[in-house]
Write a protein that holds these residues in place. Structure first.
Motif, PDB file in Angstrom:
ATOM      1  N   GLU A   1      10.276 -13.638  33.477  1.00 58.56           N
ATOM      2  CA  GLU A   1      11.389 -14.515  33.831  1.00 58.56           C
ATOM      3  C   GLU A   1      12.393 -14.634  32.701  1.00 58.56           C
TER       4      GLU A   1
ATOM      5  N   LYS B   1       3.279 -14.640  33.628  1.00 53.83           N
ATOM      6  CA  LYS B   1       4.511 -14.372  34.360  1.00 53.83           C
ATOM      7  C   LYS B   1       5.752 -14.854  33.608  1.00 53.83           C
ATOM      8  N   GLU B   2       5.532 -15.600  32.556  1.00 49.38           N
ATOM      9  CA  GLU B   2       6.660 -15.996  31.730  1.00 49.38           C
ATOM     10  C   GLU B   2       7.460 -14.785  31.296  1.00 49.38           C
TER      11      GLU B   2
ATOM     12  N   PRO C   1       6.030 -15.176  24.185  1.00 48.72           N
ATOM     13  CA  PRO C   1       5.774 -16.198  23.165  1.00 48.72           C
ATOM     14  C   PRO C   1       4.827 -15.711  22.077  1.00 48.72           C
TER      15      PRO C   1
ATOM     16  N   LEU D   1       0.296 -17.639  30.187  1.00 48.89           N
ATOM     17  CA  LEU D   1       1.586 -17.609  30.863  1.00 48.89           C
ATOM     18  C   LEU D   1       2.061 -16.186  31.048  1.00 48.89           C
TER      19      LEU D   1
ATOM     20  N   ARG E   1      12.479 -13.654  21.176  1.00 55.45           N
ATOM     21  CA  ARG E   1      11.487 -12.823  21.854  1.00 55.45           C
ATOM     22  C   ARG E   1      11.143 -13.399  23.222  1.00 55.45           C
ATOM     23  N   LYS E   2      10.878 -12.489  24.141  1.00 54.46           N
ATOM     24  CA  LYS E   2      10.533 -12.932  25.481  1.00 54.46           C
ATOM     25  C   LYS E   2       9.101 -13.430  25.511  1.00 54.46           C
TER      26      LYS E   2
ATOM     27  N   MET F   1      -4.303 -20.274  26.201  1.00 48.40           N
ATOM     28  CA  MET F   1      -4.948 -21.149  27.170  1.00 48.40           C
ATOM     29  C   MET F   1      -4.127 -21.271  28.453  1.00 48.40           C
ATOM     30  N   LEU F   2      -2.845 -21.424  28.259  1.00 50.80           N
ATOM     31  CA  LEU F   2      -2.015 -21.590  29.451  1.00 50.80           C
ATOM     32  C   LEU F   2      -1.842 -20.282  30.193  1.00 50.80           C
TER      33      LEU F   2
ATOM     34  N   ILE G   1      -0.948 -20.995  23.865  1.00 50.05           N
ATOM     35  CA  ILE G   1      -0.327 -19.946  24.681  1.00 50.05           C
ATOM     36  C   ILE G   1      -1.399 -19.194  25.461  1.00 50.05           C
TER      37      ILE G   1
ATOM     38  N   ARG H   1      14.426 -15.861  29.638  1.00 49.18           N
ATOM     39  CA  ARG H   1      13.926 -16.586  28.473  1.00 49.18           C
ATOM     40  C   ARG H   1      14.855 -17.713  28.054  1.00 49.18           C
TER      41      ARG H   1
END
Lengths: 640, 171, 514, 100
Positions: free
Chosen positions: B85, B81-82, B28, B79, B25-26, B76-77, B74, B87
């Motif tokens: 991008e 824009k993850e 998380p 992300l 999966r892209k 907290m960070l 996850i 994977r």
């Protein structure tokens, strides 16, 4: 006998006291320490002389200096006839020059320093002449060189003085290089360095050869030539004469004492001292004679055209030293020493006289800017004339006797001797010419200096003129110690006195020939005077005409045959350049450092490539690990 | 195929599929959610193997604690824009290769092994009579007491370590 | 134990000499006040010197045997002992080490301002290690001291040095380490070849196969040649000297680089007599090259300290030349020259350090006319200049003369070539002196500009012992020569009787090797 | 009955998928997750063995694995956060501070 150790020790003590306390305590009273010390040495030397004259030879070993395996050398003193003469020469002239220096150096800020160096010099010179073995001689030899270095560079703030001192020391080192090897070879040959033992065994090795650098060389010749190397350096003979004219940068008393009367004659002393060795080798003897002869004419010819008053005398010294070597080389050792002895007086007189002139003119040394000093400085003029008469060999003065002795011995010693005699006679002509030229330029004619200088012209004080008179006395009468037997039966006292050490020369020749030689030398002396008189008094334009006529020759002579320039181009510059560009710049930095830094750089470059395997990326490590695990599993499955 | 085997087949297919979803999966968060479902299946499989306590723990600890921790991180960070991008890393084909080869190897090993150890005292009936928790507890607090205590230390270290590491500034 | 003389004093003099500085270093750890640290270090070094003095006074000069020997078991399973003692050679260097250490502390009194405590600890440890190297009679102990010496020295250069200190320190360290590692291999081989012992004296009596001797000689040569330093492995020295603080330079020049030559005497000569004979000519060649090469490089130097450093290369060339002349004059001259070089160059570096404190430049061109500005300093410097040139009356002459004598006796060509170094030596030293002290004073200095002041009392005290030694040895070298006579004679006898292989046999063995 | 080997096969396949995830994903969190996946696959096989051998040891081991996994996750994520604070990325191919 132990009291004679005080002869060198007293000046040493004076040196130590002056150098340690001179700067802060003694200051301009330094002569109160130095002069009595050297005067006492003189008195002791006289007593030693008396002792030797009564037939004793004093040989004392004080203590073992260096002991190593079979090699032993002592600190010890030998006072025989030769040393006794040298002691008298050194201490008497030193005493006079010390006194002279009180006046001459008065007010110099290095006054105490001057007297300490001078004392140290006297100490060293006395060690040199009193040593009873070669190594102690070497000690004195180097030590006088050291003092010469200090005293030439006495006014060290002048670049030329500092350069001259350095030059003197280094040029001398070239000679000492050979001398030192000679000393080593003497020990290896004779198993001892003591004169008595070496000289008594001298003959035992005649005809032996030594293999050096693949070729067989006559051992005794090699030893003599090596020792002579030292003499060439110290006595400023060709080709190592270049330092002496430059040494005139030092104060004038120094030039008189060290560079005329004493130190530079050490080479003559050395060869005379080693006469039992030299006598065994014709090659060595001829070398000595030829070097002496060539140097004497070479230096005299330069002296003809120089303008610096001290340099003229310096070249005259080199030339006269050549004379002495000429005498030694033809086997007339006592004649050489005799000339050394008379020369010391008249040459010291010339130097001190010129010092008096320079002093009066406020440190002007160019003769072209002098003239007419006769009426201002009558005493100086008088002593100058006496010295010149003496050096040119006018009968009745010291120089005549010794010079004539040398020329006669040369003439009578054979084929080579005749050539050398001719050379010597030409030199005598030149000597007469330039000596009189000096007098005429300096004392006759009109004063050519500045008006201000003329205003200050004066006769030097008593403390300067009195030593001059004493020396003048010596310049006249010293020669009477060696009246030729032709004139007076048993007149050659000095030759007889030195006989036990130096032997008696044997030559062939009739009385007629001897008279002819004597007449010739008197004639050339007068001829030289006449030539100078014509050129510098009668027709003052003639010198210029001569210069324009013989310009190349004049330039050659004036530039001292370009020897300094050649040495500079051939030895000094290339050595410096090589050391900088080749040895340091290329070899040290490029090759050795290249390798030293190259190996780590290579390792570094390799590891730089190699470490890129460490990508720092987790997954790559994981990948490799997984592959490894796979391999292990594969191995277990398929191969086990 | 018997019923248990059918059940197992269902689980096997589901779990394999869920595993694949987890790693591919892209987003998380999606991965974590698939993981959650996977853990539920694993817990069920444990039940199937008569390990009730483990099943419970799988749900409580793994799904309830660890996965939530992942989710927290996850979130907290943040992300965002993850998702836009790539994977996979550049080396992903190699990853597949290794995964496949490893699977093949392991399957081959499975074919080779034969379990010939003597059976232990904890038959299904024995466990059932005491209850799974008691059985596990007895073993854990007797035979494995020391490792158990060590595990507690590990946890302590983990707690302290996590606090220290995650603190904003170390003074 | 028949070949040693046990310590007869009522205290273990050698152990005290080694470990007193260590104790002092430990004591310093607990101090904070810099003045107190300096005084403590000074007292410790002086006490060490005083304690070591009985070594000289109670020395039995009639025997070559090891004296003041202490021997205790240390690691019996490897037959490693705590075995120390001195003979006529090492006793002189123990003296030199303890003396120079005092001077190092004195000269650093004002020059070292930062990390004072660490500096003095380094000085004390390096003193202990150096002394240890000279007195060890057990290879294991020796190697420990040998390597231990590097660490404080590395720090001295790398921490308190000049601008390029890190490069210099690493260069120094790597250079010496490369050599030492080869030596370690050699030691291990010796251990097995010599009958499982590390006792240096015992190993010296074993006769090894010629082939083995060659390889071992080369292994030890690697370590010692770097330390000496012999051409062409000398380039660490100028860098290390230039960058090191004054005290570091003094230790380097005074003691550390003597260890290479000492190593040749203590190990190579007795253990590998055949190899020594065979390598005599190559060693002489390298020495002569070193002499001339070092002198030539000096002529081109523009940096005061670098010049003196290269002159060390030249002077150490005399040392190895003398030692490998393999006759008593050469060897004694070489040993004396080691001592002389320690004294003269040590003093030169002290002097340079003193003037550097005032001028903060080492470029020769920045000086000029200093004889007017600092006359006493100039006066002392000229003494060193002439001692370095080897003027009779100074210690330099005795050493140089004996070395040249020995070399000439052994192989005339090398004697002659080495003597040219005497001329070049006069050239560069006098030129240096002229540029620094003569001519008109450089306008950078003097009143109104950068103030200069002449030597103060502390500096005079620092220098005085070395100047006294210069003249004492110059006029009465027996003071030190007498210690080494029996040792050197014994060593030469050993080489001459044990070197059984003639030229032919050596050649045969060589054919086998290559 | 379900044969033991089935469980093992399932475990093997899951493990391989975990390995693939571990090696291929860029996101560090996903890598952790893959790790958890691998641990769980091992757990399955352990429990299966335990069941078929009628032994408790496998299950006990699973306990410890869970314990350690929890600790690992906590520490790992803490490190991740600490790292992210200094260097705001969690993509493994951008983290190469250890590059030689």
């Amino acid at each position: 006998m132990l009291k004679y150790i005080l002869i060198p020790l007293l000046p040493l003590i004076a040196f130590i006291i002056n150098i340690l306390f001179g700067r802060n305590f003694i200051k301009d009273k330094a002569h109160w320490i130095a002069v009595p010390a050297v005067a006492c040495s003189f008195i002791l030397a006289l007593s030693a002389f008396m002792n030797v004259a009564s037939g004793n030879v004093i040989n004392i070993n004080v203590y073992n200096w260096i002991v190593s395996g079979t090699f032993t050398v002592t600190i010890g003193f030998l006072i025989d006839q030769l040393t006794a003469i040298m002691l008298i020469v050194v201490t008497s002239i030193s005493t006079l020059i010390f006194i002279y220096s009180i006046g001459y150096m008065h007010g110099d800020k290095g006054y105490y320093r001057f007297f300490s160096y001078l004392s140290l010099f006297v100490f060293s010179m006395l060690i040199l002449v009193m040593a009873n073995n070669f190594l102690l001689l070497y000690f004195g030899w180097e030590a006088v060189g050291l003092c010469s270095y200090f005293l030439i560079g006495f006014w060290y703030e002048k670049k030329s003085a500092a350069n001259a001192g350095k030059k003197a020391f280094i040029v001398n080192r070239f000679g000492d290089f050979g001398f030192g090897l000679g000393v080593i070879l003497v020990f290896l040959t004779y198993g001892s360095l003591e004169y008595t033992q070496v000289f008594s065994d001298a003959g035992s090795i005649a005809g032996q050869t030594i293999n050096i650098f693949g070729s067989d060389v006559d051992l005794i010749t090699l030893i003599c030539l090596l020792l002579f190397c030292g003499a060439v350096g110290k006595s400023a003979q060709m080709p190592l004469h270049v330092w002496l004219p430059d040494a005139m940068e030092g104060p004038t008393p120094v030039s008189a004492l060290i560079h005329a009367a004493t130190m530079v004659t050490a080479g003559v002393f050395l060869v005379a001292r080693c006469n039992p060795l030299f006598s065994l080798s014709h090659t060595a003897m001829n070398t000595v004679a030829i070097v002496g002869g060539v140097t004497s004419i070479f230096a005299a010819s330069i002296g003809l055209v120089q303008n610096d008053i001290k340099r003229v005398i310096a070249y005259s010294t080199v030339s006269q030293l050549g004379y002495m070597f000429l005498a030694l080389g033809v086997g007339a050792y006592s004649a050489g020493i005799f000339h050394l002895y008379t020369h010391a007086y008249f040459k010291a007189l010339l130097f001190l006289g010129s010092g008096s002139v320079i002093h009066a003119l406020g440190n002007e040394q160019n003769m072209q800017k002098m003239g007419g000093l006769k009426k201002y400085m009558p005493v100086t003029y008088a002593v100058f004339v006496i010295a010149t008469l003496s050096i040119t060999g006018i009968p009745g003065l010291s120089g005549f006797f010794s010079k004539d002795e040398i020329l006669w011995r040369a003439y009578s010693s054979g084929e080579l001797g005749k050539v050398l005699w001719l050379l010597g006679t030409i030199v005598a002509l030149m000597t007469a010419f330039y000596s009189w030229r000096l007098i005429f330029l300096t004392f006759h004619g009109k004063f050519r200096g500045t008006h201000e200088q003329e205003h200050h012209l004066h006769e030097s004080p008593k403390v300067i003129t009195v030593p001059l008179m004493f020396l003048a006395f010596g310049a006249i009468f010293a020669g009477y110690a060696g009246i030729p037997p032709l004139i007076l039966e048993h007149g050659d006292k000095i030759g007889e006195f030195l006989g036990p050490v130096l032997g008696h020369p044997h030559g062939e020749g009739s009385h007629l020939e001897e008279i002819m030689v004597m007449m010739t030398s008197v004639l050339v002396a007068v001829g030289g005077w006449y030539g100078a008189y014509i050129m510098y008094v009668k027709k003052p334009d003639m010198p210029l005409e001569a210069v324009s006529k013989f310009t190349p020759l004049y330039n050659l002579l004036f530039n001292k045959y370009y020897v300094d320039e050649i040495y500079d181009k051939v030895f000094v510059k290339p050595t410096l350049k090589m050391s900088d560009k080749v040895v340091l710049g290329f070899f040290d930095v490029k090759i050795i450092e290249g390798i030293v830094n190259g190996v780590p750089n290579l390792v570094g470059a390799f590891s730089k490539k190699f470490r890129e395997i460490q990508t720092g990326m987790l997954s790559n490590y994981g990948l490799v690990m997984a592959l490894g695990a796979l391999c292990i599993i594969g191995y277990v499955i398929f191969l086990k | 195929m018997s019923t248990p085997q059918l059940f197992f087949a269902y689980f096997a297919v589901m779990m394999t599929g869920l595993s694949l979803m987890v790693v591919t999966r892209k987003n998380p968060v999606h991965s974590v959610l698939y993981m959650l479902i996977l853990f539920a299946h694993i817990a069920a499989l444990y039940l199937f193997l008569n390990a009730e306590f483990l099943a419970a723990i799988q749900i409580i600890i793994y799904a309830g604690a660890i996965l939530v921790l992942f989710l927290f991180v996850i979130m907290m960070l943040n992300l965002r824009k993850e998702e836009t991008e790539k994977r996979f890393q550049k080396q992903w084909p190699l990853g597949i290769g290794i995964g496949v080869v490893l699977a093949v190897f392991l399957i081959m090993i499975v074919g080779k092994i034969a379990v010939i150890a003597p059976l232990g005292p904890y038959s299904i009936d024995a466990v059932r009579s005491d209850g799974h928790i008691m059985t596990v507890g007895k073993v854990l607090y007797s035979e494995f007491l020391l490792p158990f205590e060590i595990a507690s230390l590990i946890l302590l270290v983990a707690v302290v370590g996590a606090v220290v590491l995650a603190k904003r500034k170390i003074e | 134990m028949e070949n040693v003389i046990l310590n007869q004093l009522n205290y273990p003099v050698l152990s005290y000499t080694v470990f007193l500085p260590v104790l002092g270093a430990l004591l310093l750890l607990f101090m904070r006040n810099t003045a107190m640290i300096r005084w403590t270090t000074l007292l410790v070094t002086m006490a060490t010197f005083v304690i070591s003095l009985p070594l000289l006074t109670n020395f039995d000069k009639t025997t070559y045997k090891m004296q003041f020997v202490e021997r205790h078991q240390w690691i019996p399973s490897w037959s490693i002992n705590y075995f120390i003692g001195v003979d006529g050679i090492s006793v002189l260097f123990v003296f030199l080490t303890t003396l120079l250490s005092i001077l190092c502390v004195l000269v650093s009194w004002k020059a070292i301002e930062n990390k004072v405590k660490e500096f003095h600890i380094a000085i004390l440890t390096v003193e202990a290690a150096m002394t240890g190297v000279f007195i060890s009679l057990d290879f294991f102990l020796f190697y420990i001291f040998w390597e231990a010496m590097l660490i404080p020295m590395f720090l001295l250069i790398g921490v308190w040095g000049g601008p390029n200190r890190v490069y210099a320190a690493i260069k120094f360290f790597l250079y010496t380490l490369v050599g030492s590692v080869l030596m370690l291999v050699g030691i291990i081989v010796l251990y097995f070849a010599g009958g499982n012992t590390l006792d240096i004296l015992t190993l010296g009596t074993v006769h090894y196969p010629v082939k083995l001797q060659f390889w071992l000689f080369l292994a030890f040569f690697a370590a010692f040649a770097v330390k000496v330093p012999m051409f062409p492995v000398h380039t660490w020295l100028p860098d290390a000297h230039t960058e090191a603080p004054t005290a570091g330079s003094v230790i380097l020049a005074g003691v550390l680089i003597k260890m290479g030559a000492y190593g040749f005497l203590r190990f190579s000569m007795p253990m590998f007599p055949d190899a020594v004979r065979f390598f005599m000519t190559p060693m002489l060649v390298l020495s002569v090259i070193g002499i001339v090469y070092g002198a030539l490089v000096c002529l081109a130097q523009k940096d005061l300290k670098r010049l003196i450093a290269y002159s060390s290369v030249s002077h150490m060339g005399y040392v190895t030349l003398g030692i490998f002349a393999l006759n008593s004059q050469g060897m004694e001259g070489g040993i004396l020259q080691m001592l002389n070089h320690g004294i003269i160059t040590g003093a030169l570096f002290l002097m340079i350090g003193i003037i550097y404190e005032r001028t903060h430049t080492r470029v020769i061109a920045d000086y000029g006319g200093f004889a007017t500005l600092v006359p006493w300093y100039a006066g002392l410097f000229i003494i060193l200049t002439f001692a370095s040139i080897g003027l009779p009356g100074t210690n330099g002459f005795i050493g140089e003369f004996l070395v040249l004598f020995g070399a000439f006796k052994a192989q005339k060509l090398f004697g002659v070539l080495a003597a040219t170094g005497v001329i070049l030596g006069a050239g560069y030293m006098l030129w240096l002196y002229q540029r620094v002290f003569f001519e008109t004073p450089n306008p950078n200095w003097g009143p109104g500009h950068h103030p200069l002041w002449d030597l103060d009392l502390r500096e005079v005290i620092t220098l005085a012992p070395l100047f006294a030694l210069i003249f004492v040895i110059g006029f009465y070298p027996e003071v030190f020569l007498s210690y080494m006579h029996p040792t050197v004679e014994n060593l030469l006898k050993h080489i001459n009787t044990h070197a059984f292989a003639g030229e032919g046999l050596i050649a045969k063995h060589l054919m086998e090797i290559f | 009955m379900v044969p033991l080997s089935w469980y093992i096969l399932l475990s093997a396949v899951m493990f391989s998928i975990g390995v693939f995830g571990f090696l291929s994903r860029r996101n560090l969190i996903l890598i952790f997750l893959s790790l958890e996946l691998m641990l769980n696959s091992v757990n399955i096989s352990l429990v299966a063995f335990s069941h078929y051998l009628q032994s408790m040891r496998g299950q006990i081991l699973v306990f410890f694995i869970i314990t350690v996994a929890a600790a690992e996750a906590a520490i790992g994520l803490a490190i991740l956060i600490a790292f992210y604070r200094n260097n705001p990325t969690i993509k493994v191919d951008e983290i190469n501070l250890m590059k030689g």
